[in-house]
Scaffold this motif. Structure first.
Motif, short mmCIF file in Angstrom:
data_model
loop_
_atom_site.label_atom_id
_atom_site.label_comp_id
_atom_site.label_asym_id
_atom_site.label_seq_id
_atom_site.Cartn_x
_atom_site.Cartn_y
_atom_site.Cartn_z
N PRO A 6 0.81 -1.23 0.00
CA PRO A 6 0.00 0.00 0.00
C PRO A 6 0.84 1.28 0.00
N GLU A 7 1.95 1.27 0.73
CA GLU A 7 2.79 2.47 0.79
C GLU A 7 3.31 2.87 -0.60
N THR A 8 3.61 1.89 -1.42
CA THR A 8 4.09 2.19 -2.77
C THR A 8 3.00 2.85 -3.60
N TYR A 9 1.80 2.31 -3.52
CA TYR A 9 0.68 2.92 -4.25
C TYR A 9 0.44 4.36 -3.79
N LEU A 10 0.49 4.58 -2.50
CA LEU A 10 0.23 5.92 -1.97
C LEU A 10 1.32 6.90 -2.39
N LYS A 11 2.57 6.44 -2.44
CA LYS A 11 3.65 7.32 -2.90
C LYS A 11 3.49 7.64 -4.38
N CYS A 12 3.09 6.64 -5.17
CA CYS A 12 2.85 6.88 -6.60
C CYS A 12 1.71 7.86 -6.80
N GLU A 17 -0.09 13.18 -8.42
CA GLU A 17 -0.88 14.38 -8.16
C GLU A 17 -0.01 15.63 -8.20
N GLU A 18 1.20 15.54 -7.68
CA GLU A 18 2.11 16.69 -7.67
C GLU A 18 2.52 17.10 -9.07
N HIS A 19 2.64 16.11 -9.97
CA HIS A 19 3.16 16.38 -11.31
C HIS A 19 2.10 16.27 -12.41
N GLY A 20 0.85 16.16 -12.04
CA GLY A 20 -0.22 16.11 -13.03
C GLY A 20 -0.17 14.87 -13.91
N LEU A 21 0.17 13.73 -13.33
CA LEU A 21 0.31 12.49 -14.08
C LEU A 21 -0.81 11.51 -13.72
N LYS A 22 -0.93 10.46 -14.54
CA LYS A 22 -1.85 9.37 -14.23
C LYS A 22 -1.06 8.18 -13.70
N VAL A 23 -1.76 7.25 -13.09
CA VAL A 23 -1.14 6.04 -12.54
C VAL A 23 -1.66 4.84 -13.32
N THR A 24 -0.76 3.93 -13.65
CA THR A 24 -1.14 2.69 -14.33
C THR A 24 -0.67 1.50 -13.51
N THR A 25 -1.51 0.49 -13.41
CA THR A 25 -1.13 -0.71 -12.66
C THR A 25 -1.80 -1.93 -13.29
N HIS A 26 -1.18 -3.08 -13.13
CA HIS A 26 -1.88 -4.33 -13.45
C HIS A 26 -2.96 -4.52 -12.39
N LEU A 27 -4.13 -4.97 -12.82
CA LEU A 27 -5.24 -5.08 -11.89
C LEU A 27 -6.10 -6.29 -12.23
N LYS A 57 -10.47 8.42 -11.74
CA LYS A 57 -10.28 8.69 -13.17
C LYS A 57 -8.81 8.91 -13.53
N LYS A 58 -7.95 9.03 -12.54
CA LYS A 58 -6.52 9.18 -12.80
C LYS A 58 -5.80 7.84 -12.91
N LEU A 59 -6.56 6.74 -12.77
CA LEU A 59 -5.96 5.40 -12.79
C LEU A 59 -6.35 4.65 -14.06
N THR A 60 -5.39 3.92 -14.63
CA THR A 60 -5.70 2.96 -15.69
C THR A 60 -5.23 1.59 -15.21
N GLY A 61 -6.10 0.61 -15.36
CA GLY A 61 -5.78 -0.74 -14.93
C GLY A 61 -5.63 -1.67 -16.12
N ALA A 62 -4.49 -2.34 -16.20
CA ALA A 62 -4.27 -3.29 -17.29
C ALA A 62 -4.88 -4.64 -16.92
#
Length: 267
Positions: A6-12, A17-27, A57-62
């Protein structure tokens, strides 16, 4: 979702959010992931990310291959996007009908978008027949089966860009966007004659039919040849490197060398 604490996800999430990016993960990619997340957190992977504040909406799941009905509703409400990686199990058309942002993921073993398009045609047809009912009936008619070749083209281009949040830059040929395009040589007996070029390309095209590739205005392939690298030299160098890696692996794991020679006795 089972390979990141969980800590890794929260850091990502914080960094994105700080850099206006999206997050992608296998799900919900594998049954092992489902079991592991259930064992660790007593939740499904989407529920786990939802409770961490990641599912939005900032997440994409593969993949999302093993998402439950409840997971699917949660994904729909969250605005999350899905990168569909060809699995026959995936309810691609239902995702699209629900309004979930969907694009084609490339986490497969084809390394060729045209082959990936074909696999989606056959894969979704097989799924529809297995599901049966009205879905199976529609899939049995060329006029009503889905996805259409034009659906697939959009999934591979515009929709993929939308899912990744970069559709203001790429995904379609529009003024102000980057000049990313391919040109296909149709003058071969596999593609011509034809009534509909896109149908021929999806059903019979190969990467060798792509004559020209332009990325952000730079020509990377012209007249069927790459312009920025020595293809033969790169392939030979790659082959040498692979042989070195495999030989080192066999030296460290001699039992695997024996297994290899049992499977491939002539090499």
């Amino acid at each position: 979702a089972d390979l990141a604490v969980p800590e890794t996800y929260l850091k990502c999430k914080e960094y994105a959010e700080e850099h206006g990016l999206k997050v992608t993960t296998h799900l919900s990619q594998s049954w092992r992931e489902i079991q592991q997340v259930e064992r660790l957190y007593e939740k499904t992977p989407p529920q786990h990310l939802h409770d961490l504040g990641i599912l939005n909406k900032k997440l994409t799941g593969a993949h999302c291959t093993y998402a439950t009905e409840k997971d699917t509703q949660m994904i729909t409400e969250s605005g999350m996007g899905i990168l569909h990686c060809r699995s026959v199990r995936n309810p691609l058309m239902r995702w699209m009908d629900l309004g979930i942002p969907v694009g084609l993921g490339t986490d497969d073993y084809f390394h060729d978008m045209l082959q990936l398009l074909r696999e989606n045609v056959t894969g979704q047809a097989a799924r529809a027949r297995a599901v049966g009912g009205s879905t199976g009936m529609l899939a049995g008619n060329r006029l009503t089966r889905r996805p259409s070749f034009y659906d697939l083209l959009e999934l591979a281009t515009r929709r993929g860009a939308e899912v990744l949040g970069i559709d203001d830059k790429v995904g379609s040929l529009e003024e102000g966007k980057r000049a990313d395009l391919i040109m296909v040589d149709m003058l071969n007996p596999f593609l011509t004659p034809t009534k509909d070029p896109l149908t021929s390309i999806v059903l019979y095209g190969t990467s060798s039919d792509i004559d020209t590739v332009i990325v952000d205005g730079s020509i990377l392939k012209r007249d069927g040849a790459l312009t920025t690298i020595d293809t033969a030299g790169a392939l030979l160098k790659g082959q040498e490197r692979v042989e070195e890696i495999i030989e080192r692996f066999f030296e460290e794991n001699p039992e695997q060398r024996k297994n290899w020679h049992k499977m491939v006795p002539v090499i």
